[in-house]
Design a protein around this motif. Structure first.
Motif, mmCIF file in Angstrom:
data_model
loop_
_atom_site.group_PDB
_atom_site.id
_atom_site.type_symbol
_atom_site.label_atom_id
_atom_site.label_comp_id
_atom_site.label_asym_id
_atom_site.label_seq_id
_atom_site.Cartn_x
_atom_site.Cartn_y
_atom_site.Cartn_z
ATOM 1 N N LYS A 200 30.180 57.182 7.445
ATOM 2 C CA LYS A 200 30.479 56.551 6.154
ATOM 3 C C LYS A 200 30.050 55.087 6.169
ATOM 4 C CE LYS A 200 34.431 59.539 5.104
ATOM 5 N NZ LYS A 200 35.893 59.593 4.808
ATOM 6 N N PRO A 201 29.666 54.524 4.998
ATOM 7 C CA PRO A 201 29.287 53.102 4.953
ATOM 8 C C PRO A 201 30.426 52.196 5.396
ATOM 9 C CG PRO A 201 28.590 54.236 2.953
ATOM 10 C CD PRO A 201 29.479 55.195 3.695
ATOM 11 N N ILE A 202 30.096 51.166 6.156
ATOM 12 C CA ILE A 202 31.069 50.186 6.624
ATOM 13 C C ILE A 202 30.482 48.794 6.454
ATOM 14 C CG2 ILE A 202 32.361 51.632 8.267
ATOM 15 C CD1 ILE A 202 30.459 50.713 10.461
ATOM 16 N N ALA A 203 31.358 47.814 6.223
ATOM 17 C CA ALA A 203 30.930 46.419 6.112
ATOM 18 C C ALA A 203 31.379 45.663 7.357
ATOM 19 C CB ALA A 203 31.519 45.776 4.863
ATOM 20 N N ILE A 204 30.478 44.867 7.916
ATOM 21 C CA ILE A 204 30.796 44.042 9.080
ATOM 22 C C ILE A 204 30.651 42.583 8.679
ATOM 23 C CG2 ILE A 204 30.182 43.443 11.448
ATOM 24 C CD1 ILE A 204 28.941 46.720 10.184
ATOM 25 N N MET A 309 28.284 50.767 -5.080
ATOM 26 C CA MET A 309 28.339 51.635 -3.905
ATOM 27 C C MET A 309 29.289 51.074 -2.849
ATOM 28 S SD MET A 309 25.158 52.781 -1.423
ATOM 29 C CE MET A 309 24.801 51.104 -0.887
ATOM 30 N N PHE A 310 29.506 49.744 -2.876
ATOM 31 C CA PHE A 310 30.348 49.112 -1.874
ATOM 32 C C PHE A 310 31.812 49.023 -2.300
ATOM 33 C CE2 PHE A 310 26.192 46.598 -1.249
ATOM 34 C CZ PHE A 310 25.637 47.629 -0.505
ATOM 35 N N ASP A 311 32.147 49.538 -3.460
ATOM 36 C CA ASP A 311 33.540 49.515 -3.920
ATOM 37 C C ASP A 311 34.426 50.269 -2.932
ATOM 38 O OD1 ASP A 311 32.662 48.176 -6.133
ATOM 39 O OD2 ASP A 311 32.897 49.839 -7.535
ATOM 40 N N GLY A 312 35.496 49.622 -2.488
ATOM 41 C CA GLY A 312 36.447 50.271 -1.593
ATOM 42 C C GLY A 312 35.976 50.407 -0.159
ATOM 43 N N ILE A 313 34.878 49.771 0.178
ATOM 44 C CA ILE A 313 34.337 49.885 1.531
ATOM 45 C C ILE A 313 35.248 49.182 2.537
ATOM 46 C CG2 ILE A 313 32.931 47.767 1.463
ATOM 47 C CD1 ILE A 313 30.702 49.357 2.862
#
Length: 369
Positions: A200-204, A309-313
């Motif tokens: 799943k997409p993740i933000a660092i 697409m980054f909502d709730g990431i």
């Protein structure tokens, strides 16, 4: 005897490190490290460029003596401030139903990476975020599957030519002709995704001394890469300006901060510096620190709003600039509305546990061709 020994330069915002990395139990491990502090960079430029060459020369000599080996090749980790990410959708139509091979995928990348030179950039890493086959079938592993059309969402990481030229010149002067460049942010994303075992997409978010990077990892590549010149050093500057102390004293006080603490009016943080007791009011100090953290968190929130697409990431916080503050995740969640977690080096409880660029670059150097 260490097999597949690789040497990596990690160019941080407050120090330059040279690491010796090798595979151990099929995992990359840092076996030795030499580093020196330096002035760092801001806004995509080094603050004291002339200090870099002698530092790297000393690091190479020290590492060579420690490992009793001649260093012939070095990977250079390129920080986000010297990079940009370009995402492209690439497709290929086959004459007949075709079984996808590794060569097909490599050809897609190679045929589309020739850009950036006119803008002063060069491609240093590329990877796939997703493939689409006939009938809209989506996958990360199209090899061996049959399709008449192959669509790839590709991520290309480009580095500034000025950065590349500087380090090629420095390393060539040190006798090292084999130089490769890899993205520090991509490396961190690869390392974290393996820790989490997720697709799943993740933000660092890596907050350093005077620079912060934000990236989003999707599939096997970066869907977003951004940076701005603000970090933990700005908190120290805020403390010294408001409370009238030296930068060194502000750094010491900063390490004592607990953002969740509720104190009485006259309670102080206390540290000893060169035999003198330094005091700072807890309430005021916490307000100073929290105010700067909120500024950083709101910038990050705006960066992540660029695409729905980054909502709730989920956001994974790392780096020495903020991650060590007790209570920082609560402040970040309040400002971003996102779930915030720690990203640290596994099984490491030392003061360097949030310096994840090390394991990221080691992981990426292991898999790059």
């Amino acid at each position: 005897m260490l097999n597949n020994l690789k040497y990596i330069l990690d160019i941080g915002s407050s120090k330059i490190s040279l690491m010796a990395v090798a595979s151990y139990a099929n995992m990359p491990k840092v076996f030795a490290e030499e580093y020196e502090l330096y002035d760092g960079y801001m806004d995509g430029a080094f603050l004291a460029e002339t200090e870099i060459e002698p530092i790297i020369s000393r690091l190479i000599n020290s590492m060579g003596a420690k490992m009793r080996k001649t260093i012939n090749q070095i990977y250079v980790g390129v920080p986000a401030e010297f990079c940009k990410c370009v995402c492209k959708r690439i497709s290929r139509q086959f004459v007949d139903l075709h079984k996808v091979s590794d060569a097909d995928i490599v050809n897609l990348f190679e045929a589309n990476k020739g850009f950036g030179d006119s803008e002063g950039y060069a491609v240093i890493n590329y990877s796939a975020m997703q493939f689409q086959l006939d009938d809209g079938v989506k996958t990360l592993s199209p090899q061996g599957k049959k399709t008449s059309c192959l669509v790839m969402d590709a991520s290309f990481i480009l580095a500034k030519r000025s950065f590349i030229n500087l380090f090629v010149q420095i390393l060539n002067s040190a006798g090292i002709k084999d130089v490769d460049f890899i993205s520090t942010s991509l490396g961190q994303a690869v390392a974290l995704s393996r820790q989490l075992d997720t697709n799943k997409p993740i933000a660092i978010v890596d907050v350093g001394h005077i620079s912060t990077s934000v990236c989003v990892y999707k599939g096997e590549g970066l869907a977003l890469l951004s940076s701005f010149s603000m970090g933990g050093g700005h908190i120290s500057s805020d403390i010294l300006q408001v409370l009238g102390m030296s930068f060194a004293e502000a750094e010491l006080i900063k390490r004592k901060v607990i953002l969740t603490i509720e104190s009485e009016k006259n309670e102080n943080y206390q540290v000893c510096s060169h035999g003198s007791l330094i005091k700072a009011p807890i309430n005021i100090t916490n307000q100073i620190v929290r105010s700067r953290i909120e500024i950083i968190a709101k910038i990050i929130a705006n960066i992540l709003k660029v695409d729905e697409m980054f909502d709730g990431i989920p956001v994974y916080l790392t780096g020495d600039g903020l991650a060590n503050f007790k209570g920082v995740k609560v402040v970040f969640k309040e400002c971003t509305g996102l779930d915030v977690y720690e990203f640290k080096i596994p099984l490491d409880n030392s003061k360097e546990k949030f310096q994840t660029s090390k394991i990221g670059l080691a992981a990426l150097a292991k898999i790059v061709v």
